[in-house]
Motif scaffolding. Structure first.
Motif, mmCIF file in Angstrom:
data_model
loop_
_atom_site.group_PDB
_atom_site.id
_atom_site.type_symbol
_atom_site.label_atom_id
_atom_site.label_comp_id
_atom_site.label_asym_id
_atom_site.label_seq_id
_atom_site.Cartn_x
_atom_site.Cartn_y
_atom_site.Cartn_z
ATOM 1 N N ILE A 54 0.808 -1.213 0.000
ATOM 2 C CA ILE A 54 0.000 0.000 0.000
ATOM 3 C C ILE A 54 0.845 1.268 0.000
ATOM 4 O O ILE A 54 0.377 2.319 -0.434
ATOM 5 N N GLY A 55 2.095 1.144 0.424
ATOM 6 C CA GLY A 55 2.987 2.302 0.383
ATOM 7 C C GLY A 55 3.352 2.712 -1.022
ATOM 8 O O GLY A 55 3.728 3.854 -1.272
ATOM 9 N N GLY A 56 3.220 1.790 -1.972
ATOM 10 C CA GLY A 56 3.600 2.074 -3.347
ATOM 11 C C GLY A 56 2.432 2.256 -4.297
ATOM 12 O O GLY A 56 2.616 2.178 -5.514
ATOM 13 N N MET A 57 1.232 2.484 -3.763
ATOM 14 C CA MET A 57 0.080 2.610 -4.654
ATOM 15 C C MET A 57 -0.943 3.585 -4.090
ATOM 16 O O MET A 57 -0.891 3.952 -2.917
ATOM 17 N N GLN A 58 -1.848 3.992 -4.935
ATOM 18 C CA GLN A 58 -2.988 4.815 -4.531
ATOM 19 C C GLN A 58 -4.248 3.994 -4.745
ATOM 20 O O GLN A 58 -4.377 3.321 -5.766
ATOM 21 N N CYS A 59 -5.150 4.052 -3.773
ATOM 22 C CA CYS A 59 -6.372 3.267 -3.854
ATOM 23 C C CYS A 59 -7.578 4.192 -3.883
ATOM 24 O O CYS A 59 -7.776 4.986 -2.956
ATOM 25 N N PRO A 60 -8.417 4.087 -4.919
ATOM 26 C CA PRO A 60 -9.609 4.927 -4.985
ATOM 27 C C PRO A 60 -10.644 4.571 -3.912
ATOM 28 O O PRO A 60 -11.545 5.344 -3.640
ATOM 29 N N LYS A 61 -10.503 3.415 -3.296
ATOM 30 C CA LYS A 61 -11.433 2.989 -2.242
ATOM 31 C C LYS A 61 -10.831 3.160 -0.849
ATOM 32 O O LYS A 61 -11.368 2.642 0.122
ATOM 33 N N ALA A 62 -9.718 3.884 -0.750
ATOM 34 C CA ALA A 62 -9.060 4.194 0.534
ATOM 35 C C ALA A 62 -8.724 2.933 1.336
ATOM 36 O O ALA A 62 -8.842 2.928 2.554
ATOM 37 N N PHE A 63 -8.340 1.871 0.652
ATOM 38 C CA PHE A 63 -7.913 0.619 1.283
ATOM 39 C C PHE A 63 -8.981 0.046 2.213
ATOM 40 O O PHE A 63 -8.698 -0.453 3.294
ATOM 41 N N LYS A 64 -10.217 0.099 1.748
ATOM 42 C CA LYS A 64 -11.340 -0.450 2.507
ATOM 43 C C LYS A 64 -11.125 -1.938 2.798
ATOM 44 O O LYS A 64 -11.535 -2.432 3.845
ATOM 45 N N CYS A 65 -10.463 -2.640 1.912
ATOM 46 C CA CYS A 65 -10.227 -4.073 2.112
ATOM 47 C C CYS A 65 -9.359 -4.318 3.353
ATOM 48 O O CYS A 65 -9.633 -5.217 4.140
ATOM 49 N N VAL A 66 -8.340 -3.494 3.540
ATOM 50 C CA VAL A 66 -7.460 -3.634 4.699
ATOM 51 C C VAL A 66 -8.200 -3.253 5.972
ATOM 52 O O VAL A 66 -8.158 -3.976 6.968
ATOM 53 N N ASP A 67 -8.902 -2.131 5.937
ATOM 54 C CA ASP A 67 -9.630 -1.651 7.109
ATOM 55 C C ASP A 67 -10.703 -2.634 7.573
ATOM 56 O O ASP A 67 -11.034 -2.678 8.752
ATOM 57 N N SER A 68 -11.237 -3.434 6.654
ATOM 58 C CA SER A 68 -12.280 -4.402 6.995
ATOM 59 C C SER A 68 -11.713 -5.754 7.402
ATOM 60 O O SER A 68 -12.471 -6.706 7.593
#
Length: 80
Positions: free
Chosen positions: A13-27
């Motif tokens: 995640i440090g090397g990318m931008q996510c349009p969903k704000a990393f919802k997968c990680v947060d969940s």
């Protein structure tokens, strides 16, 4: 989350931008888009009904491939 898994996720995640704000990680990897590993390195088959709006969806034949580095890692490592 296990330390080794957390370090790898943080690296990705440090090397990318996510349009969903990393919802997968947060969940806790429960809120994932629909995709399936078909054995292609770096890609998954995208199973979303309307993938055209996703910046990681790559049209391929009659479907789409997912090339999100984090989603690919989750599928190939955790089988989700």
């Amino acid at each position: 989350m296990q330390d080794a898994l957390r370090r790898k996720v943080d690296e990705i995640i440090g090397g990318m931008q996510c349009p969903k704000a990393f919802k997968c990680v947060d969940s806790g990897f429960e809120a994932l888009c629909k995709a399936k590993d078909q054995g292609l390195p770096g890609y998954l088959n995208c199973l979303e009904a309307e993938p055209d709006g996703c910046k990681f969806a790559l049209p391929f034949g009659y479907g789409h491939l997912c090339r999100c580095p984090l989603r690919v890692y989750i599928a190939k490592t955790l089988g989700k």
